[in-house]
Every structure is written in structure tokens, then in C-alpha cells.
Design an enzyme around this catalytic site. Structure first.
Site, mmCIF file in Angstrom:
data_model
loop_
_atom_site.group_PDB
_atom_site.id
_atom_site.type_symbol
_atom_site.label_atom_id
_atom_site.label_comp_id
_atom_site.label_asym_id
_atom_site.label_seq_id
_atom_site.Cartn_x
_atom_site.Cartn_y
_atom_site.Cartn_z
ATOM 1 C CG HIS A 106 43.718 -10.025 38.381
ATOM 2 N ND1 HIS A 106 44.714 -9.100 38.624
ATOM 3 C CD2 HIS A 106 44.314 -11.070 37.747
ATOM 4 C CE1 HIS A 106 45.861 -9.578 38.175
ATOM 5 N NE2 HIS A 106 45.642 -10.763 37.631
ATOM 6 C CG ASP A 138 43.436 -13.044 50.282
ATOM 7 O OD1 ASP A 138 44.142 -12.264 49.599
ATOM 8 O OD2 ASP A 138 43.523 -14.278 50.216
ATOM 9 N N GLY A 140 46.565 -10.971 50.573
ATOM 10 C CA GLY A 140 47.564 -11.220 49.534
ATOM 11 C C GLY A 140 47.285 -10.412 48.271
HETATM 12 C C1 GRF Z 1 40.688 -3.879 34.296
HETATM 13 O O1 GRF Z 1 41.331 -4.711 33.359
HETATM 14 C C2 GRF Z 1 40.741 -4.511 35.669
HETATM 15 O O2 GRF Z 1 40.638 -5.901 35.666
HETATM 16 C C3 GRF Z 1 42.127 -4.118 36.112
HETATM 17 O O3 GRF Z 1 42.250 -2.792 35.694
HETATM 18 C C4 GRF Z 1 41.475 -2.584 34.510
HETATM 19 C C5 GRF Z 1 40.575 -1.398 34.746
HETATM 20 O O4 GRF Z 1 40.182 -0.799 33.548
HETATM 21 N N1 GRF Z 1 42.310 -4.364 37.513
HETATM 22 P P1 GRF Z 1 39.403 0.598 33.511
HETATM 23 O O5 GRF Z 1 40.305 1.638 34.162
HETATM 24 O O6 GRF Z 1 38.134 0.422 34.291
HETATM 25 O O7 GRF Z 1 39.147 0.890 32.070
#
Ligand code: GRF
Length: 188
Positions: A106, A138, A140
């Protein structure tokens, strides 16, 4: 013994590609996407990786979609499932089945800025640093136990795009590092 990784992604797939290119202690065995137009599909094709599309619009209920997702993941008997830019909330039935094998990355320093607009929210909050977090999934939203984090400085003239791109550069390294450490631990 191979350590099998299934990746869940909805978009560009640059983290997915980083995982493919660093395969050593693990093997990326499938991409599962909810988005038939995901850029990640072309990447999977280039590297000869199996693609499964699980499009929410093709199911009449979210429960059915989650059942299909659970079954698709299970087919690959993964040692680890990596959600890397998967833009749907994964239901409890999937989380419960794969729990300690299901991780997400994330683009913020959780618990700050969970949700789909983490980069924008950090910019709007006026903080000077943000980053990225790998955590167990999880029931959430972006709330499971944290595995690893990296900080990224925010500069004054950052846009959402420029900041997200810098975060993603760090994310590509971090996700590979985390998956390798899971693989090494399992195969020791
Ligand atoms: C990343 O910033 C990840 O943390 C988020 O979505 C983005 C994915 O980037 N959940 P990509 O599609 O792999 O370039």
C-alpha cells in the site's frame, strides 16, 4: 523445492513486473486480475505467466465473485499471494482461507492514509514524508499486521503522479525483498 507466488493486480503491473524480473528464490506462477484491460496482462503474456481474469461485473453477487477468486487462487496452491495494486476489497472468505499467505502493498505509511487515495491524501494532509507498507491482509481495508515499511520524502512541488512514481520505485524494491524473505524462510 519451488516457492509459488500468485500476484493479484488490477492496473499497470509495474510491481508485478519487478517481482517477475527478480525471481530467484521464488516463482511467479500466475496473475489474477479483476480488470480485463489491466496492463499487467500484457506483462504476464510477455513472460509466459498464466493469467486468470475474475471480473466483478461477470458475477451477480460479491459473494460469488469472492468464491470464484478463492477457487482461482487455490488452483495454484500458492505459498504466497501478493496483492500488488489490486483495487478491490478482498472478502472474508478469501482472507480466511489464505490469511498468513496473503499480503498487500500500500502506498502510504500505514496506519496513515488507508484506502484508494493514499498518495493524494498524504499530499493534501501536508505531511513531509509518506512511504509504503507491506502488510498481511485482514478483513478490513489496509488494516492487517505490518510486515515492512519504507519512507519517501514529499517535496514541495510534488504532484500526485510524481510522488506516486517515487513511491513505486521504492515499492518495487520492497516487495521483492519481502517476497524473497518469505521464500527463504519457508525453504530453510
Ligand atoms: C502501488 O502503488 C501499490 O502500492 C498500490 O497500487 C500501485 C500498483 O502499481 N496498491 P503498479 O500497477 O504495479 O504499477
Amino acid at each position: 523445492m519451488s516457492f509459488n507466488v500468485v500476484v493479484l493486480a488490477s492496473g499497470t503491473g509495474s510491481l508485478f513486473e519487478a517481482l517477475i524480473q527478480s525471481q530467484q528464490d521464488y516463482e511467479v506462477v500466475a496473475l489474477i486480475t479483476d480488470n480485463p484491460d489491466a496492463g499487467a496482462i500484457a506483462i504476464a503474456d510477455t513472460f509466459g505467466i498464466q493469467v486468470e481474469i475474475c471480473d466483478l461485473d461477470s458475477f451477480s453477487t460479491r459473494t460469488d465473485w469472492n468464491s470464484a477468486l478463492r477457487a482461482l487462487i487455490a488452483e495454484y496452491q500458492p505459498d504466497l499471494v501478493v496483492s500488488a495494486g489490486f483495487m478491490k476489497v478482498i472478502g472474508e472468505q478469501v482472507v480466511n482461507e489464505f490469511n498468513e499467505k496473503l499480503i498487500n502493498i500500500h502506498p502510504s505509511l500505514l496506519p496513515n492514509f488507508p484506502g484508494a487515495h493514499a498518495v493524494e491524501d498524504a499530499l493534501n494532509a501536508g505531511v513531509t514524508r509518506t512511504g509504503t507498507t507491506v502488510h498481511f491482509v485482514d478483513a478490513g481495508v489496509d488494516s492487517g499486521p505490518i510486515i515492512a515499511q519504507r519512507e519517501v520524502e514529499i517535496s514541495q512541488n510534488d504532484s500526485i503522479e510524481s510522488l506516486h512514481e517515487r513511491i513505486k520505485t521504492v515499492e518495487r524494491e520492497l516487495i521483492v525483498e519481502v517476497v524473497k524473505s518469505f521464500a527463504r524462510e519457508a525453504t530453510q
